[in-house]
Design a protein around this motif. Structure first.
Motif, short mmCIF file in Angstrom:
data_model
loop_
_atom_site.label_atom_id
_atom_site.label_comp_id
_atom_site.label_asym_id
_atom_site.label_seq_id
_atom_site.Cartn_x
_atom_site.Cartn_y
_atom_site.Cartn_z
N HIS A 139 0.83 -1.20 0.00
CA HIS A 139 0.00 0.00 0.00
C HIS A 139 0.87 1.25 0.00
CE1 HIS A 139 -2.61 3.13 1.77
NE2 HIS A 139 -3.59 2.50 1.14
N THR A 167 2.56 1.73 -3.54
CA THR A 167 1.67 2.03 -4.67
C THR A 167 0.94 3.37 -4.51
OG1 THR A 167 -0.11 0.72 -3.65
CG2 THR A 167 1.32 -0.39 -5.25
N THR A 168 0.86 3.90 -3.29
CA THR A 168 0.10 5.14 -3.09
C THR A 168 0.98 6.34 -2.79
OG1 THR A 168 -0.23 4.74 -0.71
CG2 THR A 168 -1.89 3.84 -2.23
N ARG A 203 -0.94 7.48 2.07
CA ARG A 203 -2.31 7.10 2.38
C ARG A 203 -2.32 6.20 3.61
NH1 ARG A 203 -6.22 7.03 -1.66
NH2 ARG A 203 -7.55 6.63 0.15
#
Length: 342
Positions: free
Chosen positions: A32, A35-36, A48
């Motif tokens: 996470h 990718t963010t 995030r």
């Protein structure tokens, strides 16, 4: 023998069952983050929140936040000095843009209100009063913000290993990152999950604010802050792999502890670490060293002040005292009687 084999496999199966969900969460948190992650115009990271549940599972949080705020306000009214410090902390928070008002038109976007209070640290050399946020406060559905966050893995070196490595060098240096968590932006969408209630005076109208940075008290915050620090090192790896490695192995949360065989090498390492971290908004302060020449040129306000303990002058780092002049660690009791660790 057969019984031993069966017992072995039962133990293996139990260990796997205990570890697998944690391992899955750790992989989820890392994926996470990768990718963010974005970079703001000022070089700081925008991240995030890693969530394991849906924000829709959160119920009403306003009523509890309101009750706890009014209780806090009554407590502050009885202590003028504490109230002044609390106001100063919150005013700085807003001045720096780390919290922004929620307009009446946008109030419906709020997904969670975090109650807040404070801890008083009279021995702190920077902030005596620190506001803390309780993201474990349950909503009307019995679910809190922390319940739907992924904690994430521990990615920094063990404290004991860091201290042992520190003691292997002739010349050493310590510092910490100013407001480490708050140097990392939270993506706008997720700021609606970390709102608070505040007013500067009981005579003012109560307002809602969005917290715009990684917030102390949330389950994922330690991972996000430490992971962002590691990312800053990775971003510098193509410039200097040695400095990237040093950053990744020489921090315990926001505390830096480095060493070298001589003052010149240590000074150069310090300079490059400062530069690498400044690119992503991680300013270092509270410098201290067992070699005064390494501290030359550092403004007085950025030096860690010495604390008088008995007949010694020490600084507090990682929960223990360190005497820079003698390069000795000291464990201080409530009676200021310490045991030394050379």
């Amino acid at each position: 023998m057969a019984k031993l084999i069966k017992k072995f496999w039962r133990l293996e199966e139990a260990c796997f069952q205990d570890w697998e969900p944690k391992q899955h969460d750790e992989c989820e948190a890392e994926s996470h983050f990768r990718t963010t992650l974005e970079i703001a115009p000022d070089g700081r990271y925008i991240t995030r929140m890693p969530l394991r549940g849906e924000p829709s599972s959160l119920g009403d949080s306003y009523q509890q936040a309101y009750r706890r705020f009014t209780s806090l306000e009554q407590r502050l009214k009885r202590n003028a000095d504490l109230y002044k410090e609390y106001r100063a902390f919150m005013n700085e928070y807003e001045t720096l843009g780390h919290m922004v008002p929620v307009t009446t038109e946008d109030f419906h976007k709020v997904k969670y209100f975090i109650p807040h209070s404070c801890v008083v640290k009279p021995d702190s050399t920077s902030t005596k009063v620190r506001v803390v946020f309780d993201a474990s406060a349950k909503t009307s559905t019995g679910v809190s913000l922390n319940d739907i966050q992924i904690v994430g893995p521990t990615i920094q070196k063990d404290l004991f290993d860091l201290l042992i490595d520190f003691k292997t060098h002739n010349d050493v240096l310590v510092a910490d990152i100013a407001k480490m968590y708050r140097q990392i932006h939270i993506a706008y969408t997720d700021t609606w999950l970390q709102c608070i209630l505040w007013r500067d005076s009981p005579n003012d109208q109560l307002k809602a604010y969005r917290l715009t940075t990684v917030t102390y008290g949330e389950a994922s915050s330690s991972f996000l802050a430490c992971r962002a620090l590691h990312e800053a090192a990775e971003d510098y790896r193509s410039v200097n792999p040695r400095i990237a490695d040093t950053i990744q192995r020489s921090f315990y949360v926001d505390n830096l502890m480095i060493g070298a065989s001589n003052a010149d090498e240590l000074t150069e390492t310090k300079r490059e670490i400062e530069h690498a971290l400044s690119l992503h908004g991680f300013p270092l302060r509270k410098w201290a060293s067992n070699n005064a020449s390494v501290l030359e040129g550092i403004p007085e306000k950025d030096l860690e002040p010495l604390i008088q303990v008995g007949d010694q002058e020490v600084i507090k780092t990682l929960g223990i005292a360190w005497n820079p002049k003698t390069d000795v660690f000291q464990f201080i009791s409530t009676k200021n009687i310490g045991s030394k660790l050379h």
